[in-house]
Scaffold this active site. Structure first.
Site, PDB file in Angstrom:
ATOM      1  CG  ASP A  54      -2.013  -1.009   1.123  1.00 57.74           C
ATOM      2  OD1 ASP A  54      -2.144  -1.641   0.052  1.00 57.74           O
ATOM      3  OD2 ASP A  54      -2.740  -1.199   2.117  1.00 57.74           O
ATOM      4  CG  HIS A 104       5.773   0.180  -3.230  1.00 58.21           C
ATOM      5  ND1 HIS A 104       5.823  -1.035  -2.590  1.00 58.21           N
ATOM      6  CD2 HIS A 104       7.041   0.656  -3.230  1.00 58.21           C
ATOM      7  CE1 HIS A 104       7.058  -1.293  -2.215  1.00 58.21           C
ATOM      8  NE2 HIS A 104       7.821  -0.276  -2.586  1.00 58.21           N
ATOM      9  CD  GLN A 133      18.738  -0.426  -3.368  1.00 56.76           C
ATOM     10  OE1 GLN A 133      18.645   0.160  -4.428  1.00 56.76           O
ATOM     11  NE2 GLN A 133      17.869  -0.255  -2.396  1.00 56.76           N
ATOM     12  N   GLY A 164       8.771   7.398  -0.687  1.00 54.76           N
ATOM     13  CA  GLY A 164       8.098   7.320   0.611  1.00 54.76           C
ATOM     14  C   GLY A 164       8.998   7.864   1.717  1.00 54.76           C
ATOM     15  CD  GLU A 165       7.400  12.398   4.664  1.00 55.22           C
ATOM     16  OE1 GLU A 165       6.709  12.046   5.638  1.00 55.22           O
ATOM     17  OE2 GLU A 165       7.507  13.572   4.286  1.00 55.22           O
ATOM     18  CG  ASP A 210      13.042   3.357   2.789  1.00 55.17           C
ATOM     19  OD1 ASP A 210      13.482   2.665   3.711  1.00 55.17           O
ATOM     20  OD2 ASP A 210      12.235   2.916   1.948  1.00 55.17           O
ATOM     21  NE  ARG A 263       1.545  -2.813   4.382  1.00 56.88           N
ATOM     22  CZ  ARG A 263       0.633  -3.342   3.566  1.00 56.88           C
ATOM     23  NH1 ARG A 263      -0.598  -2.876   3.561  1.00 56.88           N
ATOM     24  NH2 ARG A 263       0.934  -4.346   2.777  1.00 56.88           N
ATOM     25  NE  ARG A 303      15.150  -5.846   3.359  1.00 56.32           N
ATOM     26  CZ  ARG A 303      15.661  -4.872   2.616  1.00 56.32           C
ATOM     27  NH1 ARG A 303      15.176  -3.652   2.700  1.00 56.32           N
ATOM     28  NH2 ARG A 303      16.649  -5.116   1.763  1.00 56.32           N
TER      29      ARG A 303
HETATM   30  O1  PAF Z   1      13.261   2.380  -1.919  1.00 51.18           O
HETATM   31  C1  PAF Z   1      13.531   1.494  -2.756  1.00 51.18           C
HETATM   32  O2  PAF Z   1      12.731   0.610  -3.019  1.00 51.18           O
HETATM   33  C2  PAF Z   1      14.884   1.492  -3.452  1.00 51.18           C
HETATM   34  O3  PAF Z   1      15.893   1.894  -2.592  1.00 51.18           O
HETATM   35  C3  PAF Z   1      14.897   2.324  -4.750  1.00 51.18           C
HETATM   36  C4  PAF Z   1      14.668   3.811  -4.460  1.00 51.18           C
HETATM   37  C5  PAF Z   1      13.825   1.824  -5.697  1.00 51.18           C
HETATM   38  C6  PAF Z   1      16.249   2.209  -5.441  1.00 51.18           C
HETATM   39  O4  PAF Z   1      16.523   0.883  -5.788  1.00 51.18           O
END
Ligand code: PAF
EC number: 6.3.2.1
Length: 289
Positions: free
Chosen positions: A35, A37, A61, A147-148, A150, A184, A187
């Protein structure tokens, strides 16, 4: 909704959209759409954008030993979710399309990415910054929605766009939470039922600390300790960090005199979960709530 697999296809579609006077909205994801995303896609659509969702589990990453191979990849469900939310295109490149050779060029926003998540995952933010810069170069002029949840990633991306004068407007969107407050996250699927029940402690700890700031506590170390102690009181949480930072620089604050961000991370079995909330000193409450 159209599924695109090559960089040339994305350039052609987004170029045509802009040539017809449309604004391109970009929602970069690693798939396993939830939700949170969907709220980003909906925000882009509400802003009138022709919206491109990217689904790419970015190997740059993930460090050695992290969950790259195990990362969930429910592509059919992702396509359905993006289509239902109104995306115009989903870009699903293979590793060979994104990185035909191991990239020698990397992007790093050192001072923003070296603490907190960066301390726990030293190569993480250069991997994020590199792939996001590449996605911006592929999509072209756009509004990009993050999203905030992260929060440090959002700060890194905002800064790299400013530093490199990229033709991208970065928008941060509010965290989407479960009814019990858990943010949400893709993981969350790794949590056992006991860990799932324990995980909202992260949000509760941050909310309690924000209340203390609202009530007038100005000593950041006291607020930090409060968050840490609350998380440590949960036996299933392995505390990682808690901090009180300037939201633009991600540097730690000593005295809380302006709006700050409270951040925390803890491991619950396999997943490390992150969360954050805004906290306002009493004289700022009227302006920001
Ligand atoms: O937040 C994420 O899902 C990832 O870090 C992103 C921004 C898509 C980069 O791979």
């Amino acid at each position: 909704m159209e599924v695109l697999t090559t960089i040339d296809q994305v350039r052609a579609r987004t170029g045509e959209a802009r040539a017809s006077g449309h604004v391109v909205g970009l929602v970069p994801t690693m798939g396993a759409l939830h939700d949170g995303h969907v709220s980003l896609i909906e925000a882009a659509i509400a802003d009138g954008c022709d919206t491109l969702v990217t689904v790419f589990v970015n190997p740059l990453q993930f460090a050695e030993g992290e969950d790259l191979d195990a990362y969930p990849r429910p592509i059919e469900a992702d396509l359905a979710a993006a289509g239902a939310a109104g995306a115009a295109w989903v870009f699903v490149p293979g590793d060979g399309e994104m990185y035909p050779d191991s990239p020698l060029t990397t992007v790093s926003v050192a001072a923003l990415g070296d603490r907190l998540e960066g301390a726990s995952r030293p190569t993480h933010f250069s991997g994020v910054a590199t792939v996001v810069t590449k996605l911006f170069a592929i999509a072209g002029r756009c509004r990009a929605y993050f999203g905030e949840k992260d929060f440090q990633q959002l700060a890194v991306v905002t800064r790299l766009v400013a530093d490199l004068s990229l033709p991208v407007e970065v928008l941060g969107c509010p965290i989407v939470r479960e009814p019990d407050g858990l943010a949400r996250s893709s993981r969350n699927v790794y949590l056992t039922s006991e860990q799932r029940a324990a995980a909202p402690v992260l949000h509760r700890a941050l909310l309690e600390a924000a209340d203390v700031v609202h009530a007038g506590e100005r000593r950041a170390d006291v607020v930090r300790a409060l968050i840490e102690n609350r998380i440590r009181s949960e036996p299933l949480a392995a505390f990682d960090y808690a901090d009180v930072v300037d939201p633009a620089t991600m540097r730690p604050i000593e005295t809380i005199a302006v709006p700050v961000r409270l951040l925390a991370a803890a491991q619950f079995g396999i997943p490390r979960l992150l969360d954050n909330v805004a906290a306002l000193p009493p004289h700022d409450l009227g302006d920001h709530t």
